[in-house]
Design an enzyme around this catalytic site. Structure first.
Site, mmCIF file in Angstrom:
data_model
loop_
_atom_site.group_PDB
_atom_site.id
_atom_site.type_symbol
_atom_site.label_atom_id
_atom_site.label_comp_id
_atom_site.label_asym_id
_atom_site.label_seq_id
_atom_site.Cartn_x
_atom_site.Cartn_y
_atom_site.Cartn_z
ATOM 1 N N ALA A 1 1.164 -0.642 0.017
ATOM 2 C CA ALA A 1 -0.124 0.059 -0.054
ATOM 3 C C ALA A 1 1.032 1.483 -0.041
ATOM 4 O O ALA A 1 2.213 1.505 0.401
ATOM 5 C CB ALA A 1 -1.048 0.324 1.285
ATOM 6 N N GLY B 1 1.078 -5.388 1.027
ATOM 7 C CA GLY B 1 -0.754 -5.453 0.143
ATOM 8 C C GLY B 1 -0.369 -5.477 -1.049
ATOM 9 O O GLY B 1 -1.298 -6.116 -1.464
ATOM 10 N N GLU C 1 -0.705 -8.963 -0.504
ATOM 11 C CA GLU C 1 -1.916 -9.923 0.536
ATOM 12 C C GLU C 1 -2.992 -9.634 -1.192
ATOM 13 O O GLU C 1 -3.754 -10.730 -1.209
ATOM 14 C CB GLU C 1 -2.705 -8.735 1.169
ATOM 15 C CG GLU C 1 -1.566 -9.151 2.232
ATOM 16 C CD GLU C 1 -1.973 -7.316 3.434
ATOM 17 O OE1 GLU C 1 -1.796 -5.982 3.218
ATOM 18 O OE2 GLU C 1 -2.587 -7.928 4.831
ATOM 19 N N GLU D 1 5.008 -5.049 6.919
ATOM 20 C CA GLU D 1 5.041 -3.987 7.744
ATOM 21 C C GLU D 1 5.181 -4.083 8.702
ATOM 22 O O GLU D 1 5.612 -2.667 9.639
ATOM 23 C CB GLU D 1 3.318 -4.283 8.057
ATOM 24 C CG GLU D 1 2.270 -4.730 6.756
ATOM 25 C CD GLU D 1 2.109 -5.217 5.900
ATOM 26 O OE1 GLU D 1 3.574 -6.367 5.779
ATOM 27 O OE2 GLU D 1 1.493 -5.877 4.277
HETATM 28 N N1 DAK Z 1 4.782 3.079 -1.189
HETATM 29 C C1 DAK Z 1 4.719 4.556 -0.987
HETATM 30 N N2 DAK Z 1 5.895 4.379 -2.322
HETATM 31 C C2 DAK Z 1 6.781 3.169 -2.608
HETATM 32 C C3 DAK Z 1 6.263 2.190 -1.642
HETATM 33 C C4 DAK Z 1 5.243 1.697 -0.660
HETATM 34 N N3 DAK Z 1 4.582 0.608 -0.399
HETATM 35 N N4 DAK Z 1 7.290 1.117 -2.248
HETATM 36 C C5 DAK Z 1 8.685 1.640 -2.476
HETATM 37 N N5 DAK Z 1 7.864 3.530 -2.892
HETATM 38 C C6 DAK Z 1 8.499 4.029 -3.907
HETATM 39 C C7 DAK Z 1 9.856 4.573 -2.714
HETATM 40 O O1 DAK Z 1 9.272 5.735 -1.734
HETATM 41 C C8 DAK Z 1 10.538 4.828 -3.962
HETATM 42 O O2 DAK Z 1 10.532 6.581 -4.197
HETATM 43 P P1 DAK Z 1 11.379 8.236 -4.668
HETATM 44 O O3 DAK Z 1 11.816 8.119 -3.131
HETATM 45 O O4 DAK Z 1 12.233 7.494 -5.502
HETATM 46 O O5 DAK Z 1 10.257 8.593 -4.954
HETATM 47 C C9 DAK Z 1 10.684 4.719 -5.035
HETATM 48 O O6 DAK Z 1 9.165 3.954 -4.838
HETATM 49 C C10 DAK Z 1 11.807 2.791 -5.366
HETATM 50 O O7 DAK Z 1 11.793 2.148 -4.289
HETATM 51 P P2 DAK Z 1 13.078 2.731 -3.600
HETATM 52 O O8 DAK Z 1 13.980 3.561 -3.736
HETATM 53 O O9 DAK Z 1 13.150 2.229 -2.009
HETATM 54 O O10 DAK Z 1 13.646 0.903 -4.258
HETATM 55 P P3 DAK Z 1 14.550 0.191 -3.700
HETATM 56 O O11 DAK Z 1 15.067 -1.112 -4.613
HETATM 57 O O12 DAK Z 1 15.953 0.359 -3.421
HETATM 58 O O13 DAK Z 1 13.926 -1.051 -2.972
HETATM 59 C C11 DAK Z 1 12.302 -2.310 -1.654
HETATM 60 C C12 DAK Z 1 12.772 -1.572 -3.094
HETATM 61 C C13 DAK Z 1 10.501 -2.253 -2.236
HETATM 62 C C14 DAK Z 1 12.991 -2.724 -0.845
HETATM 63 C C15 DAK Z 1 11.626 -0.547 -0.947
HETATM 64 O O14 DAK Z 1 11.101 0.826 -1.929
HETATM 65 C C16 DAK Z 1 10.671 -0.652 0.325
HETATM 66 O O15 DAK Z 1 10.829 -1.453 1.022
HETATM 67 N N6 DAK Z 1 9.511 -0.376 0.061
HETATM 68 C C17 DAK Z 1 8.296 -0.293 1.590
HETATM 69 C C18 DAK Z 1 7.619 -1.774 0.867
HETATM 70 C C19 DAK Z 1 6.285 -1.952 1.946
HETATM 71 O O16 DAK Z 1 7.085 -1.953 2.844
HETATM 72 N N7 DAK Z 1 5.003 -2.005 1.825
HETATM 73 C C20 DAK Z 1 4.410 -2.811 2.853
HETATM 74 C C21 DAK Z 1 4.071 -1.258 2.460
HETATM 75 S S1 DAK Z 1 2.034 -0.997 4.314
HETATM 76 C C22 DAK Z 1 -4.727 -2.409 4.447
HETATM 77 C C23 DAK Z 1 -4.942 -2.643 3.044
HETATM 78 C C24 DAK Z 1 -3.895 -2.865 2.656
HETATM 79 C C25 DAK Z 1 -2.501 -2.548 3.840
HETATM 80 C C26 DAK Z 1 -2.326 -2.546 4.621
HETATM 81 C C27 DAK Z 1 -4.674 -2.391 4.642
HETATM 82 N N8 DAK Z 1 -6.430 -2.144 4.946
HETATM 83 C C28 DAK Z 1 -8.146 -2.510 3.481
HETATM 84 C C29 DAK Z 1 -7.095 -2.311 6.382
HETATM 85 C C30 DAK Z 1 -1.334 -2.143 3.163
HETATM 86 C C31 DAK Z 1 0.015 -2.056 3.873
HETATM 87 C C32 DAK Z 1 1.280 -2.002 3.081
HETATM 88 O O17 DAK Z 1 1.269 -2.844 2.018
#
Ligand code: DAK
Length: 257
Positions: A65, A108, A111, A131
């Protein structure tokens, strides 16, 4: 219909939705989820489509997400957010949906792939529920579907310690259907979807419903539900056609009736 965050196309009886936020690794913002559901529901209602494929790009299926959109949320804004409703609508899609996953399928994104009916992964696919690193837990089924798929021991590592699964590990643990070289994963998913889309449409929907009932019912209730769906199919023209085709050694022609 033109979209901002996704691309759609058809290939025969396969409807394809591709996430189109490459710079954000296809992070699932509200707009993308809304468009995804509009596209899937349109394909679901289209008699010309038998199966759908949801995909991202080689680097990312979806990295979760959109964290930037969620960062300032409160419980009430989360509750009021239509985002939750999009996930509920995904469960209502009647036709089979295949996730074609390459690169990151995190949070997400993981998921969403698990909420699809089958997963075709490229060799580079990486699954995870990171997360915990953000001070939250999975909110769209990660703790449940991951545990059903891989078992408690590994699910605990994935959800509590942010452990990632490679495509090979995901296949070993039954999370995905097949692994394909990166350059072929989408083609393979579409081919797989076309095979499924060629099958008897009503039986397909009911088979999906019956398998999914496993997650929601006891064995006894699931068996009773399956039996009712089974009987119901004897009211379809496709059942008569399928059995007649078998007996007369000819290919069946399905009409979805
Ligand atoms: N959200 C927003 N931007 C993201 C992102 C994300 N999840 N993942 C990556 N980006 C963006 C980065 O901010 C970066 O943007 P700029 O800085 O260039 O503007 C760009 O994508 C490239 O990312 P990186 O520079 O970080 O790229 P790397 O190759 O170095 O790293 C990575 C890739 C996937 C390991 C890293 O980007 C990362 O750790 N991303 C976050 C992964 C994460 O934590 N995902 C979980 C998010 S929480 C719900 C439904 C769903 C959810 C919750 C509730 N309900 C129905 C209640 C879901 C929650 C989640 O998914």
């Amino acid at each position: 219909m033109s979209y901002e965050f996704i691309l759609t196309r058809t290939n025969g009886r396969v409807g394809i939705v591709q996430f189109n936020r490459p710079k954000a690794l296809n992070a699932l913002n509200r707009g993308l989820m809304s468009e995804l559901m509009t596209a899937l529901e349109a394909f679901d209602a289209d008699d010309g489509i038998g199966c759908m494929v949801v995909t991202g790009n080689e680097k990312a299926f979806a990295a979760g997400a959109d964290i930037k959109e969620m960062a300032t949320a409160t419980p009430v804004t989360m509750l009021d957010n239509p985002f939750i409703g999009y996930w509920d609508r995904l469960r209502q899609i009647g036709k089979p949906v295949i996730a074609a996953v390459s690169g990151f399928a995190l949070g997400g994104g993981c998921e969403l792939a698990m909420a699809c009916d089958m997963i075709v992964a490229s060799e580079s696919a990486t699954f995870g529920q990171p997360e915990i690193n953000l001070g939250i837990i999975p909110g769209a089924g990660g703790t449940q579907r991951m545990t059903y798929a891989v078992g408690k021991a590994l699910a605990m590592e994935i959800c509590l310690n942010g452990r990632f699964l490679s495509a090979t590990e995901a296949q070993q643990h039954g999370l995905i259907n097949r692994i394909v070289p990166v350059e072929l994963y989408l083609e393979e998913a579409i081919k797989f979807a076309a095979e499924i889309a060629a099958r008897a449409p009503v039986a397909l929907r009911l088979a999906k419903e019956a398998v999914n009932a496993v997650y929601e019912t006891s064995l006894q209730a699931g068996l009773a539900h399956e039996r009712r769906l089974f009987y119901m199919l004897f009211s379809t023209d496709d059942q008569k056609e399928g059995m007649d085709a078998f007996i007369n050694k000819r290919p069946a022609t399905w009409h979805g009736k």
